[in-house]
Scaffold this motif. Sequence first.
Motif, PDB file in Angstrom:
ATOM      1  N   GLU A 144      43.441  21.211 -13.409  1.00 30.28           N
ATOM      2  CA  GLU A 144      44.268  21.735 -12.330  1.00 30.28           C
ATOM      3  C   GLU A 144      45.705  21.943 -12.799  1.00 30.28           C
ATOM      4  OE1 GLU A 144      44.863  19.234  -8.942  1.00 30.28           O
ATOM      5  OE2 GLU A 144      45.276  17.441 -10.138  1.00 30.28           O
ATOM      6  N   PHE A 145      46.335  22.910 -12.192  1.00 29.90           N
ATOM      7  CA  PHE A 145      47.731  23.226 -12.479  1.00 29.90           C
ATOM      8  C   PHE A 145      48.638  22.131 -11.944  1.00 29.90           C
ATOM      9  CE2 PHE A 145      51.585  25.563 -12.842  1.00 29.90           C
ATOM     10  CZ  PHE A 145      52.270  25.411 -11.658  1.00 29.90           C
ATOM     11  N   VAL A 146      49.693  21.822 -12.706  1.00 29.49           N
ATOM     12  CA  VAL A 146      50.684  20.822 -12.279  1.00 29.49           C
ATOM     13  C   VAL A 146      52.049  21.473 -12.059  1.00 29.49           C
ATOM     14  CG1 VAL A 146      51.926  18.728 -12.923  1.00 29.49           C
ATOM     15  CG2 VAL A 146      49.491  18.955 -13.486  1.00 29.49           C
ATOM     16  N   ALA A 147      52.565  22.121 -13.086  1.00 28.93           N
ATOM     17  CA  ALA A 147      53.909  22.708 -12.982  1.00 28.93           C
ATOM     18  C   ALA A 147      54.111  23.715 -14.102  1.00 28.93           C
ATOM     19  CB  ALA A 147      54.977  21.616 -13.064  1.00 28.93           C
ATOM     20  N   THR A 148      55.066  24.630 -13.905  1.00 29.44           N
ATOM     21  CA  THR A 148      55.364  25.605 -14.935  1.00 29.44           C
ATOM     22  C   THR A 148      56.839  25.971 -14.937  1.00 29.44           C
ATOM     23  OG1 THR A 148      54.749  27.764 -15.874  1.00 29.44           O
ATOM     24  CG2 THR A 148      54.879  27.612 -13.473  1.00 29.44           C
ATOM     25  N   MET A 149      57.325  26.340 -16.112  1.00 32.55           N
ATOM     26  CA  MET A 149      58.688  26.840 -16.257  1.00 32.55           C
ATOM     27  C   MET A 149      58.660  28.216 -16.903  1.00 32.55           C
ATOM     28  SD  MET A 149      61.945  25.426 -18.508  1.00 32.55           S
ATOM     29  CE  MET A 149      62.553  24.268 -17.263  1.00 32.55           C
ATOM     30  N   ASN A 150      59.370  29.159 -16.274  1.00 35.23           N
ATOM     31  CA  ASN A 150      59.601  30.455 -16.902  1.00 35.23           C
ATOM     32  C   ASN A 150      60.615  30.244 -18.020  1.00 35.23           C
ATOM     33  OD1 ASN A 150      60.928  33.033 -17.456  1.00 35.23           O
ATOM     34  ND2 ASN A 150      59.764  33.818 -15.717  1.00 35.23           N
ATOM     35  N   TRP A 151      60.181  30.466 -19.258  1.00 41.14           N
ATOM     36  CA  TRP A 151      61.024  30.147 -20.415  1.00 41.14           C
ATOM     37  C   TRP A 151      62.217  31.086 -20.539  1.00 41.14           C
ATOM     38  CZ3 TRP A 151      60.215  25.578 -21.868  1.00 41.14           C
ATOM     39  CH2 TRP A 151      60.577  25.092 -23.113  1.00 41.14           C
ATOM     40  N   ILE A 152      62.166  32.221 -19.858  1.00 40.93           N
ATOM     41  CA  ILE A 152      63.246  33.208 -19.961  1.00 40.93           C
ATOM     42  C   ILE A 152      64.355  32.907 -18.945  1.00 40.93           C
ATOM     43  CG2 ILE A 152      63.825  35.648 -19.888  1.00 40.93           C
ATOM     44  CD1 ILE A 152      61.907  34.772 -22.160  1.00 40.93           C
ATOM     45  N   ASP A 153      63.988  32.698 -17.691  1.00 45.23           N
ATOM     46  CA  ASP A 153      65.024  32.504 -16.670  1.00 45.23           C
ATOM     47  C   ASP A 153      65.076  31.085 -16.103  1.00 45.23           C
ATOM     48  OD1 ASP A 153      63.146  34.283 -14.056  1.00 45.23           O
ATOM     49  OD2 ASP A 153      62.925  32.264 -14.854  1.00 45.23           O
ATOM     50  N   GLY A 154      64.201  30.204 -16.602  1.00 41.85           N
ATOM     51  CA  GLY A 154      64.237  28.812 -16.172  1.00 41.85           C
ATOM     52  C   GLY A 154      63.619  28.535 -14.822  1.00 41.85           C
ATOM     53  N   GLY A 155      62.993  29.537 -14.212  1.00 49.34           N
ATOM     54  CA  GLY A 155      62.367  29.342 -12.920  1.00 49.34           C
ATOM     55  C   GLY A 155      61.263  28.304 -12.970  1.00 49.34           C
ATOM     56  N   LEU A 156      61.149  27.514 -11.898  1.00 48.16           N
ATOM     57  CA  LEU A 156      60.180  26.424 -11.842  1.00 48.16           C
ATOM     58  C   LEU A 156      59.210  26.626 -10.689  1.00 48.16           C
ATOM     59  CD1 LEU A 156      62.685  23.450 -12.275  1.00 48.16           C
ATOM     60  CD2 LEU A 156      61.408  24.634 -14.064  1.00 48.16           C
ATOM     61  N   PHE A 157      58.000  26.113 -10.868  1.00 52.88           N
ATOM     62  CA  PHE A 157      57.014  26.133  -9.790  1.00 52.88           C
ATOM     63  C   PHE A 157      56.129  24.916  -9.952  1.00 52.88           C
ATOM     64  CE2 PHE A 157      54.958  28.235  -6.361  1.00 52.88           C
ATOM     65  CZ  PHE A 157      53.619  27.889  -6.446  1.00 52.88           C
ATOM     66  N   TYR A 158      55.841  24.245  -8.808  1.00 52.57           N
ATOM     67  CA  TYR A 158      55.055  23.012  -8.831  1.00 52.57           C
ATOM     68  C   TYR A 158      53.835  23.127  -7.928  1.00 52.57           C
ATOM     69  CZ  TYR A 158      59.294  20.921 -10.800  1.00 52.57           C
ATOM     70  OH  TYR A 158      60.382  20.630 -11.594  1.00 52.57           O
ATOM     71  N   ALA A 159      52.783  22.403  -8.296  1.00 54.91           N
ATOM     72  CA  ALA A 159      51.644  22.259  -7.401  1.00 54.91           C
ATOM     73  C   ALA A 159      52.066  21.420  -6.203  1.00 54.91           C
ATOM     74  CB  ALA A 159      50.484  21.586  -8.132  1.00 54.91           C
ATOM     75  N   ASP A 160      51.479  21.694  -5.054  1.00 61.41           N
ATOM     76  CA  ASP A 160      51.830  20.936  -3.850  1.00 61.41           C
ATOM     77  C   ASP A 160      51.581  19.444  -4.025  1.00 61.41           C
ATOM     78  OD1 ASP A 160      50.713  23.479  -1.465  1.00 61.41           O
ATOM     79  OD2 ASP A 160      52.606  23.227  -2.544  1.00 61.41           O
ATOM     80  N   SER A 161      50.566  19.099  -4.807  1.00 62.12           N
ATOM     81  CA  SER A 161      50.180  17.695  -4.975  1.00 62.12           C
ATOM     82  C   SER A 161      51.240  16.871  -5.710  1.00 62.12           C
ATOM     83  CB  SER A 161      48.855  17.604  -5.717  1.00 62.12           C
ATOM     84  OG  SER A 161      48.952  18.227  -6.991  1.00 62.12           O
ATOM     85  N   VAL A 162      52.141  17.536  -6.432  1.00 61.14           N
ATOM     86  CA  VAL A 162      53.149  16.797  -7.209  1.00 61.14           C
ATOM     87  C   VAL A 162      54.575  17.124  -6.781  1.00 61.14           C
ATOM     88  CG1 VAL A 162      51.570  16.744  -9.170  1.00 61.14           C
ATOM     89  CG2 VAL A 162      53.374  18.488  -9.085  1.00 61.14           C
ATOM     90  N   LYS A 163      54.728  18.099  -5.894  1.00 65.00           N
ATOM     91  CA  LYS A 163      56.057  18.525  -5.468  1.00 65.00           C
ATOM     92  C   LYS A 163      56.822  17.351  -4.867  1.00 65.00           C
ATOM     93  CE  LYS A 163      55.883  22.626  -3.991  1.00 65.00           C
ATOM     94  NZ  LYS A 163      55.644  23.822  -3.143  1.00 65.00           N
ATOM     95  N   GLY A 164      58.058  17.177  -5.318  1.00 65.70           N
ATOM     96  CA  GLY A 164      58.876  16.074  -4.841  1.00 65.70           C
ATOM     97  C   GLY A 164      58.711  14.796  -5.644  1.00 65.70           C
ATOM     98  N   ARG A 165      57.670  14.715  -6.456  1.00 72.29           N
ATOM     99  CA  ARG A 165      57.442  13.523  -7.291  1.00 72.29           C
ATOM    100  C   ARG A 165      57.592  13.826  -8.773  1.00 72.29           C
ATOM    101  NH1 ARG A 165      52.601  11.172  -7.527  1.00 72.29           N
ATOM    102  NH2 ARG A 165      51.440  13.102  -7.132  1.00 72.29           N
ATOM    103  N   PHE A 166      57.223  15.038  -9.165  1.00 68.76           N
ATOM    104  CA  PHE A 166      57.281  15.428 -10.575  1.00 68.76           C
ATOM    105  C   PHE A 166      58.399  16.444 -10.776  1.00 68.76           C
ATOM    106  CE2 PHE A 166      52.542  14.698 -11.886  1.00 68.76           C
ATOM    107  CZ  PHE A 166      52.600  13.413 -11.358  1.00 68.76           C
ATOM    108  N   SER A 167      58.959  16.422 -11.977  1.00 70.63           N
ATOM    109  CA  SER A 167      60.029  17.366 -12.307  1.00 70.63           C
ATOM    110  C   SER A 167      59.887  17.774 -13.771  1.00 70.63           C
ATOM    111  CB  SER A 167      61.389  16.703 -12.077  1.00 70.63           C
ATOM    112  OG  SER A 167      62.442  17.555 -12.493  1.00 70.63           O
ATOM    113  N   ILE A 168      60.012  19.065 -14.049  1.00 70.09           N
ATOM    114  CA  ILE A 168      59.955  19.514 -15.435  1.00 70.09           C
ATOM    115  C   ILE A 168      61.335  20.018 -15.841  1.00 70.09           C
ATOM    116  CG2 ILE A 168      57.497  20.035 -15.535  1.00 70.09           C
ATOM    117  CD1 ILE A 168      58.147  22.952 -14.989  1.00 70.09           C
ATOM    118  N   TYR A 169      61.676  19.787 -17.100  1.00 69.03           N
ATOM    119  CA  TYR A 169      62.969  20.245 -17.592  1.00 69.03           C
ATOM    120  C   TYR A 169      62.897  20.440 -19.101  1.00 69.03           C
ATOM    121  CZ  TYR A 169      63.609  15.287 -18.769  1.00 69.03           C
ATOM    122  OH  TYR A 169      63.465  14.013 -19.268  1.00 69.03           O
ATOM    123  N   ARG A 170      63.714  21.371 -19.568  1.00 67.08           N
ATOM    124  CA  ARG A 170      63.790  21.669 -20.992  1.00 67.08           C
ATOM    125  C   ARG A 170      64.828  20.753 -21.607  1.00 67.08           C
ATOM    126  NH1 ARG A 170      64.212  27.887 -23.198  1.00 67.08           N
ATOM    127  NH2 ARG A 170      64.104  27.430 -25.434  1.00 67.08           N
TER     128      ARG A 170
END
Length: 125
Positions: free
Chosen positions: A45-71
Amino acid sequence: VQLQASGGGLVEPGGSLTISCAISGGTSSTYAVGWFRQAPGKEREFVATMNWIDGGLFYADSVKGRFSIYRVNSENTLNLQMSALKPGDTALYYCAVRVSPIFDDAITGDEYDYWGQGTLVTVSS
């Protein structure tokens, strides 16, 4: 492109853990980096993704608010910071890279071209 996931381990419910994905080779053609997970007996299942060009983030509902991705400091490393962990978060966590342009958030496995070997996160008391 090679991906190396690391940092998995055993953590108690409610705890926190940060895992990392180091990317090497062909990074100039990276358009998105995503995290997925697969629990025993379940589909990936998908967890999270980052657009490597503009830094945009998107999270699965199951982890939103608990997980964070960063470069990490503009390096080719993407961290997944996990907090308020639950036993249901137990899984093998994979990172993946897409090397072609995207126009929306890449949230399915088919949208990625390269995969790491996975790192195991176990949430248990």
